[in-house]
Scaffold this active site. Sequence first.
Site, mmCIF file in Angstrom:
data_model
loop_
_atom_site.group_PDB
_atom_site.id
_atom_site.type_symbol
_atom_site.label_atom_id
_atom_site.label_comp_id
_atom_site.label_asym_id
_atom_site.label_seq_id
_atom_site.Cartn_x
_atom_site.Cartn_y
_atom_site.Cartn_z
ATOM 1 N N ASN A 122 9.521 27.198 -11.543
ATOM 2 C CA ASN A 122 9.174 27.174 -13.091
ATOM 3 C C ASN A 122 8.231 26.101 -13.180
ATOM 4 O O ASN A 122 8.460 24.890 -12.778
ATOM 5 C CB ASN A 122 10.515 26.885 -13.494
ATOM 6 C CG ASN A 122 10.486 26.688 -15.108
ATOM 7 O OD1 ASN A 122 9.242 26.896 -15.755
ATOM 8 N ND2 ASN A 122 11.380 26.447 -15.675
ATOM 9 N N GLN A 130 10.823 13.025 -31.434
ATOM 10 C CA GLN A 130 12.165 13.195 -30.894
ATOM 11 C C GLN A 130 12.813 11.729 -30.462
ATOM 12 O O GLN A 130 12.278 10.971 -29.497
ATOM 13 C CB GLN A 130 12.059 13.849 -29.461
ATOM 14 C CG GLN A 130 13.369 14.080 -28.594
ATOM 15 C CD GLN A 130 13.371 14.800 -27.352
ATOM 16 O OE1 GLN A 130 12.544 14.742 -26.720
ATOM 17 N NE2 GLN A 130 14.554 15.511 -26.853
ATOM 18 N N ALA A 171 7.273 13.666 -25.108
ATOM 19 C CA ALA A 171 8.123 12.583 -25.639
ATOM 20 C C ALA A 171 8.566 11.645 -24.507
ATOM 21 O O ALA A 171 8.964 10.465 -24.514
ATOM 22 C CB ALA A 171 9.166 13.169 -26.328
ATOM 23 N N GLY A 195 12.311 23.305 -10.484
ATOM 24 C CA GLY A 195 13.228 24.690 -10.547
ATOM 25 C C GLY A 195 12.780 25.730 -9.978
ATOM 26 O O GLY A 195 11.826 26.257 -10.168
ATOM 27 N N GLY A 247 16.678 15.697 -24.076
ATOM 28 C CA GLY A 247 16.660 16.917 -23.155
ATOM 29 C C GLY A 247 15.515 17.948 -23.728
ATOM 30 O O GLY A 247 15.042 17.752 -24.979
ATOM 31 N N THR A 248 14.982 18.980 -22.925
ATOM 32 C CA THR A 248 13.916 19.883 -23.455
ATOM 33 C C THR A 248 14.266 20.779 -24.701
ATOM 34 O O THR A 248 13.621 20.936 -25.383
ATOM 35 C CB THR A 248 13.378 20.679 -22.228
ATOM 36 O OG1 THR A 248 14.455 21.162 -21.509
ATOM 37 C CG2 THR A 248 12.524 19.524 -21.219
ATOM 38 N N LEU A 263 5.335 19.112 -25.329
ATOM 39 C CA LEU A 263 6.463 18.277 -24.946
ATOM 40 C C LEU A 263 5.896 16.932 -24.292
ATOM 41 O O LEU A 263 5.433 16.957 -23.273
ATOM 42 C CB LEU A 263 7.596 18.834 -24.110
ATOM 43 C CG LEU A 263 8.121 20.359 -24.501
ATOM 44 C CD1 LEU A 263 9.544 20.544 -23.565
ATOM 45 C CD2 LEU A 263 8.817 20.219 -26.075
ATOM 46 N N HIS A 273 -16.282 -9.044 -6.789
ATOM 47 C CA HIS A 273 -16.993 -9.419 -5.548
ATOM 48 C C HIS A 273 -16.308 -9.122 -4.231
ATOM 49 O O HIS A 273 -15.104 -9.536 -4.222
ATOM 50 C CB HIS A 273 -16.907 -11.029 -5.420
ATOM 51 C CG HIS A 273 -17.325 -11.564 -6.753
ATOM 52 N ND1 HIS A 273 -18.386 -11.587 -7.374
ATOM 53 C CD2 HIS A 273 -16.451 -12.272 -7.292
ATOM 54 C CE1 HIS A 273 -18.183 -12.431 -8.582
ATOM 55 N NE2 HIS A 273 -16.848 -12.769 -8.617
#
Length: 400
Positions: free
Chosen positions: A162, A79, A8, A137, A84-85, A6, A311
């Site tokens: 997670n 996407q 996006a 999570g 959302g995932t 994923l 420099h």
Amino acid sequence: MECVILAAGEGKRMRPLTGQRPKVMLPVANRPILEHLMVAAAEAGIKKFVFVVGYGEREIRNYFKNGKAWNVSIRYVTQRQQLGTSDALKATEGLTSGKFLLMNGDMIVSASDLVTLCEMDAPVMGIHRTDHPQDFGVVTCENGLITGLEEKSQHPKSDLINAGVYLFDQTIYPLINAVGLSSRGEYELTDALDLMIREGQLAAHPLKVWLDMGYPWDLLDANTRLLSVLSPVQEGEVEDGVTIHGAVSIGAGTVIKAGTYIEGPCVIGKDCKIGPHAYIRPGTAVGDRCHIGHSSELKNSIIMPETKIPHFNYLGDSIVGSGCNFGAGTKLANVRHDHGIIKVCGRSTGRKKFGAIVGDNVQFGINCSVNVGTVIGSDSNIAPHSFVEGWIEDKTNIQS
């Protein structure tokens, strides 16, 4: 087996570094985060990839193309809206078969962990132990199964989180197709995972290596980790009078001029001009076509391509975008006088040493001073002798 990544999202917490590139294309040890992730999966034996792209997708497609340069094949799915995932994974239906690996594109994992994961029976969630679980999570486990999942709790029930790495099979698609909008207005994968957890179906696999890229300072931690296992390759020209200690990679077309002192581990890209009399200290990654000049010192920093630090400059523990120019004598501080933890816009970095985050195409006049924890937006112009601190928006003109 296929691997879905994923990729996006923009990565808003990485601004201004993501103004001209998606988060997954931010460089760590001179390679995009996404490349490190894909290579780990390829080393684990996976040769077919599906990238879910959106924000900045052209840069991802142009860099990876069809994957042939890595001896893998890559297919792309766009996407169009960041919904959302679960919505992102839904876009891959029909492009996977049997078991497949799913990973968030903004982290780094090891090939050995992925080998073990892929040998298990789906579904499996990769988990990791952390000292700040409230940012992720949080999961609870019993007898190798996930028993609970709670998003970003201020009172986490465990220190296991997670990790955003999963092994699924085709049964995941009916579950995500049944997911409705969350309270955040997105179709979230965690809602499908909750269904598996209630049925006692979701196994847990602890990951030994997991580097999250939530904030810019996380890039420095990952950079240090990856440079520590660097296999140095020196393809450029090193003049007489240069001193190199430790593992140092030098790209083709780069010239290291006399009097320069380099301490590895560090990596220098292609077609750079380094020195004379530059000092590059451990943990530094210099991108392609950069100039690090006379009496300039870099330490534990990420410098993106086509930036000039020519420099009497000092940069420590900082991230600098592409196309920047540092006027002579400009310096970025990296330690508080009281040696306390440095904050960026009120958020703790957890670090006692942290310099600045500088966007793309920032132009500094001579003798500028930049305080610790400063963020300077892209396309800003800083007048000579300026003192800069706090959050500077994109396209700001600072007059001394």
